[in-house]
Design a protein around this motif. Structure first.
Motif, PDB file in Angstrom:
ATOM      1  N   PHE A  66       0.802  -1.292   0.415  1.00 35.91           N
ATOM      2  CA  PHE A  66      -0.040  -0.347  -0.440  1.00 35.91           C
ATOM      3  C   PHE A  66       0.562   1.455  -0.056  1.00 35.91           C
ATOM      4  CE2 PHE A  66      -2.556   3.659   1.471  1.00 35.91           C
ATOM      5  CZ  PHE A  66      -3.232   3.319   1.495  1.00 35.91           C
ATOM      6  N   LEU A  67       2.063   1.302   0.887  1.00 35.10           N
ATOM      7  CA  LEU A  67       2.847   2.377   0.861  1.00 35.10           C
ATOM      8  C   LEU A  67       3.488   2.673  -0.186  1.00 35.10           C
ATOM      9  CD1 LEU A  67       3.783   2.511   4.271  1.00 35.10           C
ATOM     10  CD2 LEU A  67       2.149   3.627   4.109  1.00 35.10           C
ATOM     11  N   ILE A  68       3.560   1.406  -0.843  1.00 35.43           N
ATOM     12  CA  ILE A  68       4.988   2.086  -2.155  1.00 35.43           C
ATOM     13  C   ILE A  68       4.451   2.931  -2.909  1.00 35.43           C
ATOM     14  CG2 ILE A  68       5.610   0.598  -3.878  1.00 35.43           C
ATOM     15  CD1 ILE A  68       6.695  -1.645  -1.751  1.00 35.43           C
ATOM     16  N   SER A  69       2.616   2.427  -3.234  1.00 34.33           N
ATOM     17  CA  SER A  69       2.125   2.941  -4.552  1.00 34.33           C
ATOM     18  C   SER A  69       0.826   4.125  -3.194  1.00 34.33           C
ATOM     19  CB  SER A  69       1.243   2.284  -4.966  1.00 34.33           C
ATOM     20  OG  SER A  69      -0.036   1.754  -3.908  1.00 34.33           O
ATOM     21  N   HIS A  70       1.028   4.896  -2.563  1.00 32.39           N
ATOM     22  CA  HIS A  70       0.842   5.688  -1.740  1.00 32.39           C
ATOM     23  C   HIS A  70       1.749   7.074  -1.007  1.00 32.39           C
ATOM     24  CE1 HIS A  70      -3.050   3.261  -2.352  1.00 32.39           C
ATOM     25  NE2 HIS A  70      -3.807   4.585  -2.661  1.00 32.39           N
ATOM     26  N   LEU A  71       2.958   6.697  -0.168  1.00 27.35           N
ATOM     27  CA  LEU A  71       3.689   7.482   0.093  1.00 27.35           C
ATOM     28  C   LEU A  71       5.028   7.386  -0.151  1.00 27.35           C
ATOM     29  CD1 LEU A  71       4.060   8.800   2.646  1.00 27.35           C
ATOM     30  CD2 LEU A  71       5.215   6.850   3.396  1.00 27.35           C
ATOM     31  N   PHE A  72       5.277   8.769  -0.944  1.00 32.62           N
ATOM     32  CA  PHE A  72       6.558   9.097  -1.250  1.00 32.62           C
ATOM     33  C   PHE A  72       7.183  10.197  -0.695  1.00 32.62           C
ATOM     34  CE2 PHE A  72       3.140   7.785  -4.806  1.00 32.62           C
ATOM     35  CZ  PHE A  72       3.718   7.083  -5.329  1.00 32.62           C
ATOM     36  N   ILE A  73       8.575   9.770  -0.536  1.00 36.85           N
ATOM     37  CA  ILE A  73       9.177  10.949  -0.635  1.00 36.85           C
ATOM     38  C   ILE A  73      10.572  11.659  -0.924  1.00 36.85           C
ATOM     39  CG2 ILE A  73      11.760  10.568   1.578  1.00 36.85           C
ATOM     40  CD1 ILE A  73       9.985   8.648   3.190  1.00 36.85           C
ATOM     41  N   THR A  74      10.755  12.954  -0.759  1.00 37.26           N
ATOM     42  CA  THR A  74      11.449  13.717  -1.315  1.00 37.26           C
ATOM     43  C   THR A  74      12.426  14.584  -0.418  1.00 37.26           C
ATOM     44  OG1 THR A  74      11.442  15.095  -3.111  1.00 37.26           O
ATOM     45  CG2 THR A  74      10.121  15.520  -1.868  1.00 37.26           C
ATOM     46  N   GLY A  75      13.203  15.150  -0.916  1.00 37.57           N
ATOM     47  CA  GLY A  75      13.855  16.073  -0.028  1.00 37.57           C
ATOM     48  C   GLY A  75      15.073  15.649   1.331  1.00 37.57           C
ATOM     49  N   MET A  76      15.789  14.178   0.343  1.00 38.15           N
ATOM     50  CA  MET A  76      16.082  13.703   2.360  1.00 38.15           C
ATOM     51  C   MET A  76      17.088  13.995   2.117  1.00 38.15           C
ATOM     52  SD  MET A  76      14.992   9.919   4.023  1.00 38.15           S
ATOM     53  CE  MET A  76      13.476  10.602   4.526  1.00 38.15           C
ATOM     54  N   LYS A  77      18.119  13.579   2.536  1.00 41.35           N
ATOM     55  CA  LYS A  77      19.463  13.374   2.745  1.00 41.35           C
ATOM     56  C   LYS A  77      20.107  12.586   2.599  1.00 41.35           C
ATOM     57  CE  LYS A  77      20.460  17.535   6.211  1.00 41.35           C
ATOM     58  NZ  LYS A  77      20.904  17.610   7.104  1.00 41.35           N
ATOM     59  N   LYS A  78      20.977  11.788   1.796  1.00 43.35           N
ATOM     60  CA  LYS A  78      21.325  10.341   1.144  1.00 43.35           C
ATOM     61  C   LYS A  78      21.576   9.506   2.156  1.00 43.35           C
ATOM     62  CE  LYS A  78      24.656   8.174  -1.829  1.00 43.35           C
ATOM     63  NZ  LYS A  78      25.639   7.788  -2.239  1.00 43.35           N
ATOM     64  N   VAL A  79      22.223   9.953   3.984  1.00 43.55           N
ATOM     65  CA  VAL A  79      22.309   8.766   4.798  1.00 43.55           C
ATOM     66  C   VAL A  79      21.202   9.054   4.968  1.00 43.55           C
ATOM     67  CG1 VAL A  79      23.076  11.235   6.308  1.00 43.55           C
ATOM     68  CG2 VAL A  79      23.689   9.339   6.808  1.00 43.55           C
ATOM     69  N   ASP A  80      20.553   9.800   5.298  1.00 39.24           N
ATOM     70  CA  ASP A  80      19.494   9.758   6.175  1.00 39.24           C
ATOM     71  C   ASP A  80      17.773   8.858   5.604  1.00 39.24           C
ATOM     72  OD1 ASP A  80      19.456  11.728   8.091  1.00 39.24           O
ATOM     73  OD2 ASP A  80      18.527  13.220   7.173  1.00 39.24           O
ATOM     74  N   ARG A  81      18.381   8.751   3.938  1.00 36.80           N
ATOM     75  CA  ARG A  81      18.081   7.966   2.800  1.00 36.80           C
ATOM     76  C   ARG A  81      18.260   6.063   3.100  1.00 36.80           C
ATOM     77  NH1 ARG A  81      13.184   7.324  -0.666  1.00 36.80           N
ATOM     78  NH2 ARG A  81      13.613   9.841  -1.195  1.00 36.80           N
ATOM     79  N   PHE A  82      19.555   5.991   3.462  1.00 32.91           N
ATOM     80  CA  PHE A  82      20.566   4.615   3.867  1.00 32.91           C
ATOM     81  C   PHE A  82      19.268   4.745   5.253  1.00 32.91           C
ATOM     82  CE2 PHE A  82      22.926   2.232   6.512  1.00 32.91           C
ATOM     83  CZ  PHE A  82      23.135   1.665   5.699  1.00 32.91           C
ATOM     84  N   VAL A  83      19.383   4.677   6.711  1.00 31.74           N
ATOM     85  CA  VAL A  83      18.833   4.935   7.317  1.00 31.74           C
ATOM     86  C   VAL A  83      17.074   4.214   6.917  1.00 31.74           C
ATOM     87  CG1 VAL A  83      18.444   6.159   9.649  1.00 31.74           C
ATOM     88  CG2 VAL A  83      20.057   6.265   8.921  1.00 31.74           C
ATOM     89  N   LEU A  84      16.806   5.452   6.613  1.00 30.97           N
ATOM     90  CA  LEU A  84      14.792   5.157   6.319  1.00 30.97           C
ATOM     91  C   LEU A  84      14.667   4.029   5.752  1.00 30.97           C
ATOM     92  CD1 LEU A  84      12.143   6.011   6.285  1.00 30.97           C
ATOM     93  CD2 LEU A  84      12.704   6.816   3.808  1.00 30.97           C
ATOM     94  N   ASN A  85      15.990   3.964   4.597  1.00 31.14           N
ATOM     95  CA  ASN A  85      15.681   2.043   3.781  1.00 31.14           C
ATOM     96  C   ASN A  85      15.987   1.243   4.886  1.00 31.14           C
ATOM     97  OD1 ASN A  85      15.013   3.708   1.579  1.00 31.14           O
ATOM     98  ND2 ASN A  85      17.001   3.540   0.309  1.00 31.14           N
ATOM     99  N   ARG A  86      16.712   1.508   6.242  1.00 32.30           N
ATOM    100  CA  ARG A  86      17.016   0.460   6.415  1.00 32.30           C
ATOM    101  C   ARG A  86      16.191  -0.059   7.159  1.00 32.30           C
ATOM    102  NH1 ARG A  86      21.573   1.927  10.127  1.00 32.30           N
ATOM    103  NH2 ARG A  86      19.795   2.207  11.616  1.00 32.30           N
TER     104      ARG A  86
END
Length: 100
Positions: A66-86
């Motif tokens: 559900f979230l893959i099709s409804h929630l999008f993230i932008t403007g995040m720093k690369k290091v923060d994106r890494f933490v988020l993905n984990r």
């Protein structure tokens, strides 16, 4: 709908309760099946504690598909994106866990 995270929490997203503020804004919109863009532009500090409250809880509630099709993230720093993905990976594993 675009949600500017900095406008809700300020530039320092370091605490769990700040993440809950964002969660409380996003969750009702997702319950209505709205598509949301979270814009992290201007956020100077982003902690895993904040992300747990704001994003991981969404994965537990709504699931990855559900979230893959409804929630999008932008403007995040690369290091923060890494933490988020984990954290997303861990949240999906916890949700999918089936005790033996």
């Amino acid at each position: 709908m675009i949600i500017n995270v900095k406008e809700i929490t300020g530039p320092y997203c370091g605490q769990y309760d700040e993440g809950e503020l964002l969660y409380n804004v996003v969750c009702p919109l997702l319950l209505e099946k709205q598509s949301i863009v979270l814009d992290f532009s201007g956020v100077a500090l982003l902690s895993s504690s904040f992300l747990n409250a704001a994003i991981s809880k969404l994965f537990h509630k709504f699931g990855a598909d559900f979230l893959i099709s409804h929630l999008f993230i932008t403007g995040m720093k690369k290091v923060d994106r890494f933490v988020l993905n984990r954290m997303i990976k861990e949240a999906k594993e916890i949700r999918d866990y089936q005790p033996i």
